[in-house]
Design a protein around this motif. Structure first.
Motif, PDB file in Angstrom:
ATOM      1  N   UNK A  72       2.027   3.970   2.897  1.00  0.00           N
ATOM      2  CA  UNK A  72       2.842   2.899   2.333  1.00  0.00           C
ATOM      3  C   UNK A  72       3.803   3.388   1.250  1.00  0.00           C
ATOM      4  N   UNK A  73       3.549   4.575   0.728  1.00  0.00           N
ATOM      5  CA  UNK A  73       4.338   5.092  -0.406  1.00  0.00           C
ATOM      6  C   UNK A  73       4.227   4.177  -1.635  1.00  0.00           C
ATOM      7  N   UNK A  74       3.250   3.282  -1.594  1.00  0.00           N
ATOM      8  CA  UNK A  74       3.043   2.369  -2.725  1.00  0.00           C
ATOM      9  C   UNK A  74       1.748   2.746  -3.419  1.00  0.00           C
ATOM     10  N   UNK A  75       1.830   2.969  -4.697  1.00  0.00           N
ATOM     11  CA  UNK A  75       0.619   3.328  -5.435  1.00  0.00           C
ATOM     12  C   UNK A  75       0.489   2.498  -6.701  1.00  0.00           C
ATOM     13  N   UNK A  76       1.134   1.276  -6.689  1.00  0.00           N
ATOM     14  CA  UNK A  76       1.129   0.431  -7.887  1.00  0.00           C
ATOM     15  C   UNK A  76      -0.270   0.004  -8.315  1.00  0.00           C
TER      16      UNK A  76
END
Lengths: 86, 86
Positions: free
Chosen positions: A31-35
Motif C-alpha cells: 500500500x505504500x501507506x505506513x501512517x
C-alpha cells in the motif's frame, strides 16, 4: 522436560513473534501507506531486540538470540519503508 | 558478569520492547484509526508471547517471563481497540 523440548517451545514462540512482522512488512510494501505504524515504536523495538540478543547470548539461550536477530532484521526493513514512504 | 548484571540487561531490553507498544496504543486511542495496524500481526504476537512466558519460566529467566507478561497485556489492549474501532 529436556533442554531440547524447552528449546522447541522457545523456537515455537520465536517463529510466532518474528513472523508477526511479515504481514506488516507486506502491507506497507503493497500500500505504500505506513501512517498507522509508529516510527517511535519500531525504533524502541529495534534497540530492545539488540539488547535481547546480548541477553540471550549471556544466558546461553539459542531461542532468545535467534528470535531477536531475525526480529531485528524485519524491524530494520519496516523502519526503511517508514522513512521512504513517509 | 554476575547474574544480577545479566538480568539488568534483560530488564533494559524488556522495558524497550514492551514500552514500544505504548505509542501504538496511544495513537489508536487518540485517532480511533487502526487501519495501518495488522490484526493478524497482533494475534500472532499474542500467541507468541504466551509461549515465551512458558519458555521464560522453564529456563528460569525473570526478564523473559516479566517482559512477555507485560507485552501480552499491551497486545490484548491493541487487539481490543482494533476490533472495536474497525
Amino acid at each position: 522436560m529436556t533442554q531440547f523440548q524447552i528449546e522447541l517451545i522457545g523456537m515455537f514462540a520465536a517463529v510466532l513473534t518474528t513472523s508477526a512482522f511479515i504481514p506488516q512488512v507486506y502491507k506497507i510494501w503493497k500500500t505504500r501507506v505506513s501512517d498507522g505504524v509508529s516510527l517511535s515504536m519500531y525504533l524502541s523495538l529495534f534497540i530492545g531486540v539488540v539488547s535481547w540478543c546480548v541477553y540471550g547470548y549471556l544466558i546461553g539461550s539459542p531461542s532468545v538470540l535467534i528470535a531477536n536477530i531475525i526480529a531485528g532484521m524485519f524491524q530494520l526493513i519496516i523502519i526503511y519503508f517508514k522513512l521512504k514512504f513517509k
